[in-house]
Design an enzyme around this catalytic site. Sequence first.
Site, PDB file in Angstrom:
ATOM      1  N   ASN A   9     -15.916   6.556  -5.028  1.00 38.41           N
ATOM      2  CA  ASN A   9     -15.856   5.478  -6.022  1.00 38.41           C
ATOM      3  C   ASN A   9     -16.619   4.241  -5.541  1.00 38.41           C
ATOM      4  O   ASN A   9     -17.534   3.756  -6.212  1.00 38.41           O
ATOM      5  CB  ASN A   9     -14.374   5.148  -6.303  1.00 38.41           C
ATOM      6  CG  ASN A   9     -14.223   3.954  -7.217  1.00 38.41           C
ATOM      7  OD1 ASN A   9     -14.760   2.879  -6.942  1.00 38.41           O
ATOM      8  ND2 ASN A   9     -13.537   4.128  -8.314  1.00 38.41           N
ATOM      9  N   LYS A  23       0.863  -1.185   0.000  1.00 38.13           N
ATOM     10  CA  LYS A  23       0.000   0.000   0.000  1.00 38.13           C
ATOM     11  C   LYS A  23       0.893   1.226   0.000  1.00 38.13           C
ATOM     12  O   LYS A  23       2.039   1.171   0.475  1.00 38.13           O
ATOM     13  CB  LYS A  23      -0.895   0.009   1.247  1.00 38.13           C
ATOM     14  CG  LYS A  23      -2.153   0.845   1.085  1.00 38.13           C
ATOM     15  CD  LYS A  23      -3.278   0.076   0.405  1.00 38.13           C
ATOM     16  CE  LYS A  23      -4.486   0.957   0.159  1.00 38.13           C
ATOM     17  NZ  LYS A  23      -5.626   0.181  -0.343  1.00 38.13           N
ATOM     18  N   GLY A  34     -18.616   3.650  -2.687  1.00 43.49           N
ATOM     19  CA  GLY A  34     -19.984   3.825  -2.197  1.00 43.49           C
ATOM     20  C   GLY A  34     -20.983   4.096  -3.304  1.00 43.49           C
ATOM     21  O   GLY A  34     -22.085   3.524  -3.308  1.00 43.49           O
TER      22      GLY A  34
HETATM   23  P1  NAD Z   1     -13.131   7.930  -2.548  1.00 38.37           P
HETATM   24  O1  NAD Z   1     -12.142   8.975  -2.248  1.00 38.37           O
HETATM   25  O2  NAD Z   1     -13.593   7.782  -3.955  1.00 38.37           O
HETATM   26  O3  NAD Z   1     -14.445   8.134  -1.631  1.00 38.37           O
HETATM   27  C1  NAD Z   1     -14.438   8.252  -0.248  1.00 38.37           C
HETATM   28  C2  NAD Z   1     -15.808   8.768   0.181  1.00 38.37           C
HETATM   29  O4  NAD Z   1     -15.899   8.762   1.595  1.00 38.37           O
HETATM   30  C3  NAD Z   1     -16.097  10.199  -0.268  1.00 38.37           C
HETATM   31  O5  NAD Z   1     -17.454  10.282  -0.659  1.00 38.37           O
HETATM   32  C4  NAD Z   1     -15.865  11.002   1.015  1.00 38.37           C
HETATM   33  O6  NAD Z   1     -16.594  12.232   1.017  1.00 38.37           O
HETATM   34  C5  NAD Z   1     -16.414  10.015   2.011  1.00 38.37           C
HETATM   35  N1  NAD Z   1     -16.035  10.243   3.412  1.00 38.37           N
HETATM   36  C6  NAD Z   1     -14.817  10.514   3.950  1.00 38.37           C
HETATM   37  N2  NAD Z   1     -14.918  10.623   5.280  1.00 38.37           N
HETATM   38  C7  NAD Z   1     -16.219  10.391   5.603  1.00 38.37           C
HETATM   39  C8  NAD Z   1     -16.961  10.352   6.804  1.00 38.37           C
HETATM   40  N3  NAD Z   1     -16.369  10.575   7.974  1.00 38.37           N
HETATM   41  N4  NAD Z   1     -18.288  10.079   6.744  1.00 38.37           N
HETATM   42  C9  NAD Z   1     -18.883   9.839   5.580  1.00 38.37           C
HETATM   43  N5  NAD Z   1     -18.238   9.852   4.402  1.00 38.37           N
HETATM   44  C10 NAD Z   1     -16.929  10.147   4.403  1.00 38.37           C
HETATM   45  O7  NAD Z   1     -12.515   6.570  -1.992  1.00 38.37           O
HETATM   46  P2  NAD Z   1     -12.919   5.087  -2.384  1.00 38.37           P
HETATM   47  O8  NAD Z   1     -11.971   4.613  -3.415  1.00 38.37           O
HETATM   48  O9  NAD Z   1     -14.381   5.030  -2.636  1.00 38.37           O
HETATM   49  O10 NAD Z   1     -12.554   4.299  -1.045  1.00 38.37           O
HETATM   50  C11 NAD Z   1     -13.451   4.186   0.050  1.00 38.37           C
HETATM   51  C12 NAD Z   1     -13.010   3.052   0.962  1.00 38.37           C
HETATM   52  O11 NAD Z   1     -12.987   1.836   0.214  1.00 38.37           O
HETATM   53  C13 NAD Z   1     -11.595   3.190   1.546  1.00 38.37           C
HETATM   54  O12 NAD Z   1     -11.560   2.583   2.812  1.00 38.37           O
HETATM   55  C14 NAD Z   1     -10.754   2.375   0.584  1.00 38.37           C
HETATM   56  O13 NAD Z   1      -9.531   1.921   1.155  1.00 38.37           O
HETATM   57  C15 NAD Z   1     -11.699   1.228   0.316  1.00 38.37           C
HETATM   58  N6  NAD Z   1     -11.415   0.485  -0.903  1.00 38.37           N
HETATM   59  C16 NAD Z   1     -11.340   1.106  -2.100  1.00 38.37           C
HETATM   60  C17 NAD Z   1     -11.088   0.356  -3.244  1.00 38.37           C
HETATM   61  C18 NAD Z   1     -11.074   0.985  -4.610  1.00 38.37           C
HETATM   62  O14 NAD Z   1     -11.040   0.234  -5.575  1.00 38.37           O
HETATM   63  N7  NAD Z   1     -11.150   2.290  -4.750  1.00 38.37           N
HETATM   64  C19 NAD Z   1     -10.888  -1.020  -3.143  1.00 38.37           C
HETATM   65  C20 NAD Z   1     -10.981  -1.642  -1.897  1.00 38.37           C
HETATM   66  C21 NAD Z   1     -11.254  -0.871  -0.783  1.00 38.37           C
END
Ligand code: NAD
Length: 410
Positions: free
Chosen positions: A217, A103, A219
């Site tokens: 992404n 990571k 959610g």
């Molecule tokens: P992203 O930056 O696209 O989205 C993150 C979202 O979380 C945003 O909408 C942001 O406003 C929101 N957020 C941040 N703090 C918050 C809070 N306290 N309350 C509510 N919402 C909040 O990131 P992502 O890629 O969607 O990643 C989200 C999670 O999923 C992370 O934990 C990441 O490690 C995990 N993840 C992502 C992937 C991927 O392919 N992108 C894969 C596996 C796991």
Amino acid sequence: MQNPFENAMTQLDKALKIKNFDEGFTARLRVPNRDIRISIPVKMDDGSPKIFEGYRVQYNNALGPYKGGIRFHPQTEINEVKALAFWMTLKCAVVDIPMGGGKGGITVDSKTLSKSELERLSRGWVRALHDVLGSYKDVPAPDINTTPEIMDWMSDEYSKIAGDKSGTSFTGKPVDKGGSEGREMATGLGGFYVFDALRAEVGLPQKCSVVIQGFGNVGSHAARTFSEHGHKIIAVSDSRGAIWNKNGLDLEKLETHKKKTGGLKDFYKIDPQTRNITNEELLSLSCDLLIPAAFENVITEINAEKINAKAILELANGPITPEADKILSQKGIPVVPDILANSGGVTVSYFEWEQNLKHEHWSKKEVFEKLKSRMEDASKKTLEKARESKTTLRMGAFILALERIQEKMH
Ligand code: NAD
């Protein structure tokens, strides 16, 4: 914030109490193979110099080249990156792909940078780390706040330095730059396949009311996928606030509102049945399924008691602390763990790597079929391990992963 790496080690300790593993092997798993901290000098648009702190943790490569995303966030620090790299190691093993765990990240509020500053910072991360990256060494991917465009800048920087134009050293690139079809929605969709495979096991009805924390992404794609399959998304949140409509949110209108205003709040002006609520209120809403899809440590011993969902699907990494996990288990709320639930992202990243290496381009249909089959298989094997040891799905996934990694380390 609670130290995410300590949380990860507490989870490991718990798994080791359930099943015996070789002592030498478990000692190796408590420390990363490499933990690299870098300084990235960036010339800002006004000509001033600024130094950013960056990281790459190469946790374990018993199964194959290190694999894992790069996070741009003001709270990113070494313990978070170590925890995420440890979970990546287990995740790749759960979903049975030949990759290890890594990571990376940069401590930065990327929203305060101009596009050109962001590009210089992204390229700087690669310049500082290029000698430890590469298609058979370490293949980074996107995570919070890192987009396909950023991955393309990074891949381009690497190809210039290393003279390797294959594009096999970074995944999550735009589709026209060698990215895989379906990568952007892979984590949300993969999470849906896992949910579908375990829905009956966790005691949920065929059509569920769903609450999602985080609308980035992961959610937003999860929301769309669950909704397309007839589930009702009753609340979502982002870092600025949450919205709730007990009859179900109109996602199409919501996406348009988000594009126009940059956020979710005040959607009630478009749909009067929707209410603004706080992020804390969102977590305690009554629903069938709660999906944390934002950040780690959001469900803790302070708010776990208030969780009112019938089950939880962890699409974020590490959203539930070990103390909260215990409380949820006492309350009888099953948790589908992150290292299984969100492994769709790394799975399609692996598909991208494979396509790049073979000079192939698979259709979206082919990618999703392969993804579905891997998610179903990983869910089934996790459940078998949980049943065998009469334990939770999280511990089932840990045992499955540890067995697979131990086998390769001997
Ligand atoms: P992203 O930056 O696209 O989205 C993150 C979202 O979380 C945003 O909408 C942001 O406003 C929101 N957020 C941040 N703090 C918050 C809070 N306290 N309350 C509510 N919402 C909040 O990131 P992502 O890629 O969607 O990643 C989200 C999670 O999923 C992370 O934990 C990441 O490690 C995990 N993840 C992502 C992937 C991927 O392919 N992108 C894969 C596996 C796991």
